[in-house]
Design a protein around this motif. Structure first.
Motif, PDB file in Angstrom:
ATOM      1  N   ASN A 109      -8.756   0.396  -5.014  1.00  0.00           N
ATOM      2  CA  ASN A 109      -7.329   0.493  -4.687  1.00  0.00           C
ATOM      3  C   ASN A 109      -6.674  -0.876  -4.623  1.00  0.00           C
ATOM      4  O   ASN A 109      -5.543  -1.050  -5.061  1.00  0.00           O
ATOM      5  CB  ASN A 109      -7.131   1.189  -3.334  1.00  0.00           C
ATOM      6  N   GLU A 110      -7.384  -1.834  -4.057  1.00  0.00           N
ATOM      7  CA  GLU A 110      -6.805  -3.173  -3.902  1.00  0.00           C
ATOM      8  C   GLU A 110      -6.480  -3.782  -5.262  1.00  0.00           C
ATOM      9  O   GLU A 110      -5.508  -4.517  -5.408  1.00  0.00           O
ATOM     10  CB  GLU A 110      -7.764  -4.102  -3.152  1.00  0.00           C
ATOM     11  N   LYS A 112     -14.152  -7.229   3.187  1.00  0.00           N
ATOM     12  CA  LYS A 112     -14.832  -6.039   2.667  1.00  0.00           C
ATOM     13  C   LYS A 112     -16.282  -5.988   3.164  1.00  0.00           C
ATOM     14  O   LYS A 112     -16.802  -4.914   3.458  1.00  0.00           O
ATOM     15  CB  LYS A 112     -14.803  -6.028   1.132  1.00  0.00           C
ATOM     16  N   THR A 165      -2.854  -5.346  -4.461  1.00  0.00           N
ATOM     17  CA  THR A 165      -2.712  -5.874  -3.105  1.00  0.00           C
ATOM     18  C   THR A 165      -3.697  -7.002  -2.843  1.00  0.00           C
ATOM     19  O   THR A 165      -3.449  -7.838  -1.982  1.00  0.00           O
ATOM     20  CB  THR A 165      -2.908  -4.762  -2.065  1.00  0.00           C
ATOM     21  N   VAL A 166      -4.795  -7.058  -3.607  1.00  0.00           N
ATOM     22  CA  VAL A 166      -5.735  -8.174  -3.435  1.00  0.00           C
ATOM     23  C   VAL A 166      -5.000  -9.479  -3.732  1.00  0.00           C
ATOM     24  O   VAL A 166      -5.145 -10.480  -3.019  1.00  0.00           O
ATOM     25  CB  VAL A 166      -6.990  -8.007  -4.338  1.00  0.00           C
ATOM     26  N   TYR A 171       0.856  -1.180   0.000  1.00  0.00           N
ATOM     27  CA  TYR A 171       0.000   0.000   0.000  1.00  0.00           C
ATOM     28  C   TYR A 171       0.897   1.236   0.000  1.00  0.00           C
ATOM     29  O   TYR A 171       1.641   1.448   0.962  1.00  0.00           O
ATOM     30  CB  TYR A 171      -0.917  -0.006   1.229  1.00  0.00           C
ATOM     31  N   GLU A 196      -9.008  -4.637   7.835  1.00  0.00           N
ATOM     32  CA  GLU A 196      -9.545  -3.597   6.959  1.00  0.00           C
ATOM     33  C   GLU A 196      -9.317  -2.207   7.540  1.00  0.00           C
ATOM     34  O   GLU A 196      -8.911  -1.287   6.832  1.00  0.00           O
ATOM     35  CB  GLU A 196     -11.056  -3.799   6.752  1.00  0.00           C
ATOM     36  N   LYS A 251      -5.858  -1.113   7.224  1.00  0.00           N
ATOM     37  CA  LYS A 251      -5.554  -0.686   5.854  1.00  0.00           C
ATOM     38  C   LYS A 251      -6.083   0.729   5.611  1.00  0.00           C
ATOM     39  O   LYS A 251      -5.463   1.518   4.917  1.00  0.00           O
ATOM     40  CB  LYS A 251      -6.249  -1.608   4.836  1.00  0.00           C
ATOM     41  N   SER A 298     -11.670   2.088  -1.481  1.00  0.00           N
ATOM     42  CA  SER A 298     -10.964   1.021  -0.766  1.00  0.00           C
ATOM     43  C   SER A 298     -10.889  -0.256  -1.608  1.00  0.00           C
ATOM     44  O   SER A 298      -9.857  -0.918  -1.654  1.00  0.00           O
ATOM     45  CB  SER A 298     -11.643   0.775   0.582  1.00  0.00           C
ATOM     46  N   PHE A 312     -11.027 -12.529   1.732  1.00  0.00           N
ATOM     47  CA  PHE A 312     -10.900 -11.163   1.215  1.00  0.00           C
ATOM     48  C   PHE A 312     -12.284 -10.549   1.029  1.00  0.00           C
ATOM     49  O   PHE A 312     -12.541  -9.415   1.444  1.00  0.00           O
ATOM     50  CB  PHE A 312     -10.132 -11.154  -0.109  1.00  0.00           C
ATOM     51  N   TYR A 363      -3.439  -1.404  -6.816  1.00  0.00           N
ATOM     52  CA  TYR A 363      -2.123  -1.704  -6.233  1.00  0.00           C
ATOM     53  C   TYR A 363      -1.773  -3.182  -6.354  1.00  0.00           C
ATOM     54  O   TYR A 363      -0.684  -3.580  -5.977  1.00  0.00           O
ATOM     55  CB  TYR A 363      -2.088  -1.346  -4.739  1.00  0.00           C
ATOM     56  N   ASN A 390      -2.499 -10.127  -0.902  1.00  0.00           N
ATOM     57  CA  ASN A 390      -3.229 -10.605   0.288  1.00  0.00           C
ATOM     58  C   ASN A 390      -3.486 -12.098   0.195  1.00  0.00           C
ATOM     59  O   ASN A 390      -3.323 -12.830   1.174  1.00  0.00           O
ATOM     60  CB  ASN A 390      -4.583  -9.889   0.439  1.00  0.00           C
TER      61      ASN A 390
END
Lengths: 297, 272
Positions: free
Chosen positions: B93-94, B117, B99-100, A84, B8, B11, B90, B113, B97, B103
């Motif tokens: 973004n995952e 959310k 990041t999902v 992030y 969450e 984050k 939110s 995941f 980036y 993760n």
């Protein structure tokens, strides 16, 4: 066994990105996954790490199959470091700790290990590419993993950054952890890996030990001011099978026990001084090109 | 679920957009009822208005108990779109980036995941309803300082309707975010859909298929919106739905289930 892969395949429409791969990786090995860009390395790792659903086939980590719980004991980075950007390095690792259900103290320990402790409160966006890559390795080390999966860890780094990452990888390998390293940089694999396989267009076309593949192909170069005398002297050494001359240098091939020290002692005993003595090992690059060429025949 | 919610929030908390949107939402939430009551006072002091007692809004019991819950819920449902922006940013973004993906590599299952959310969405919905309750008590008591339990809890069902309405809108935003993955586009499409497409569709269907009013009420946003109906008409002695109809609940419920199902399918069946 760390990992057993059985007939693993992935199709994207008509494209067979990964085609029936079978592979076993033993505990304690540093395994190189080689292949040109687009050969299916990342797709294969994606399946092994739960983000890509295989079309067919299966795999098993540590002989226990595949589950998110098992992934918590694997440290892995796919392609570029993913974090992030609006968080600090330490905050990012904290999230990973929470996902992997680890104690918070690990964050400082791994940051220390990759030499980022003094920058832990800087935003991720403020890191250089080398630092981002080190943070990614730190994140992979958080769970004290039994196996570390690294995909192109030195991609895009400057020579100093590459050297730093390599030192870290070598240290980790020395501590007895298994590593799976995907790369298209051949000398990288040659420097750190014990085993390797080659992927091309989704097919596994070769696998073997790095050591085996090179020890057979090494030879010794010798030269002196009198190569004729040198050649007859060399021929009296029983371990030597073949001596040939190439551009004023003698190429000596022998059995696997032959080394340059032995040759030098033998020549000194005969009163010959050499102007050049070197052991030449075939590079993985040559071997790799050979393997690819064999496939194309 | 609590563990996932903690992740969450960890984050979200360092993110600037989150703090700004949350602050804007809180300011709007707290100031709107006070601002509108001073607006009513202004109207009362307006000579023309005050001469006609029937149409004098300052005499309407807008912020008195019993009526208050529906009125406040109606006013507040208009700002729940702020909250949906937090969810949209939110989630997208995952993807942005990647990041999902990380993760999941780090040990989340795709279901976890999704649940993380969902837990965030529930948390925001509960927060909205709790704030509505607290503000409702404060405003109601300051307007009409008689504390009578029975009166206080009349029409309290609108509190639950409001909770559901926020939950519903956030789920709608969640599905769009997973489907489209780009924050700007999702926000544009959502605003466009809510303020242009649906009213137009609803008007067209309404005029062509007069016998089928059900259809326009069944459009996805309209269905959630309808749970809390426009309450102020009754002060002009017009017919007003001052209860939550079972039919509205059924239609919204069907969409709600669809949002759950489709978000789950989109997240877990696709490659990341």
């Amino acid at each position: 066994m760390i990992l057993e892969i059985d007939n693993l395949s992935k199709n994207f429409g008509k494209l067979k990105a990964v085609n029936k791969i079978n592979l076993n990786i033993a505990k304690g090995t540093v395994f190189g996954l080689l292949g040109p860009n687009g050969s299916g390395k990342t797709t294969t790792l994606g399946m092994l790490l739960g983000v890509t659903t295989p079309t067919s086939g299966s795999f098993s980590w540590f002989g226990q199959g595949d589950s998110p719980q098992i992934r918590k004991n694997i440290g892995a980075i796919l392609e570029q470091p993913v974090f992030y950007p609006y968080m600090t390095g330490a905050q990012n690792l904290d999230i990973v700790c929470k996902i992997k259900e680890l104690p918070k103290e690990r964050v400082e320990q791994v940051l220390e290990q990759v030499n980022l402790l003094d920058r832990k409160n800087d935003l991720f966006t403020a890191y250089s590419l080398g630092m981002k890559q080190r943070l990614a390795i730190a994140s992979a080390l958080l769970c004290n993993p039994k196996v570390l999966v690294l995909d192109e860890p030195t991609n895009g780094l400057d020579p100093q950054g590459i050297a730093e990452i390599r030192d870290i990888i070598t240290d980790i390998a020395d501590s007895g952890k298994s590593i799976i390293l995907a790369s298209h940089l051949l000398d990288e694999v040659q420097k750190v890996c014990s085993h390797f396989c080659v992927l091309q267009k989704g097919n596994l076309i070769y696998q073997g030990k790095v050591e085996d593949d090179f020890s057979n192909d090494s030879y010794i170069e010798v030269a002196s001011d009198n190569n004729l005398q040198l050649m007859s002297a060399l021929n009296t050494l029983p371990e030597i099978k073949e001596v040939t001359e190439q551009e004023n240098i003698l190429i000596v091939k022998g059995d696997s026990k032959l080394n340059s020290l032995q040759v030098n002692k033998h020549l000194m005993a005969q009163g010959i001084a050499v102007s050049h003595l070197a052991t030449i090992t075939k590079s993985l690059e040559e071997r790799f090109l050979e393997i690819l060429a064999d496939q194309n025949d | 679920m609590i563990r996932l919610l903690k992740i969450e929030l960890a984050k979200l908390w360092p993110a600037n957009y989150f703090r700004i949107l949350l602050a804007l939402w809180l300011v709007a939430f707290i100031t709107i009822p006070f601002a509108s009551s001073s607006f009513l006072d202004w109207m009362a002091n307006n000579k023309m208005m005050s001469q006609n007692p029937m149409f004098n809004p300052s005499h309407w019991p807008i912020f008195d108990f019993a009526d208050l819950w529906q009125n406040l819920a109606y006013i507040y449902k208009m700002i729940s779109i702020f909250m949906s922006f937090i969810i949209i940013i939110s989630v997208t973004n995952e993807f942005d980036y990647k990041t999902v993906r990380q993760n999941v590599i780090d040990g989340f299952s795709k279901t976890e995941f999704w649940l993380s959310k969902i837990s965030l969405i529930i948390c925001f919905s509960v927060l909205s309803a709790v704030l509505l309750f607290i503000l409702g008590l404060i405003i109601g008591y300051s307007m009409f300082p008689i504390f009578e339990m029975k009166l206080l809890f009349t029409n309290i069902s609108f509190l639950f309707a409001y909770f559901f309405q926020v939950f519903y809108l956030l789920m709608f935003a969640f599905v769009l975010s997973i489907l489209i993955k780009r924050a700007g586009i999702v926000i544009a499409i959502m605003v466009f859909w809510i303020y242009i497409i649906e009213p137009m569709l609803s008007a067209i269907i309404g005029s062509r298929l007069v016998d089928w009013p059900m259809v326009s009420e069944s459009l996805p946003v309209e269905a959630g919106w309808n749970l809390i109906q426009f309450p102020f008409r009754k002060y002009l002695l017009m017919k007003t739905q001052d209860f939550i109809s079972l039919q509205d609940i059924a239609i919204a419920g069907a969409w709600f289930v669809f949002f759950f199902w489709s978000s789950y399918m989109l997240l877990t069946k696709r490659d990341l």
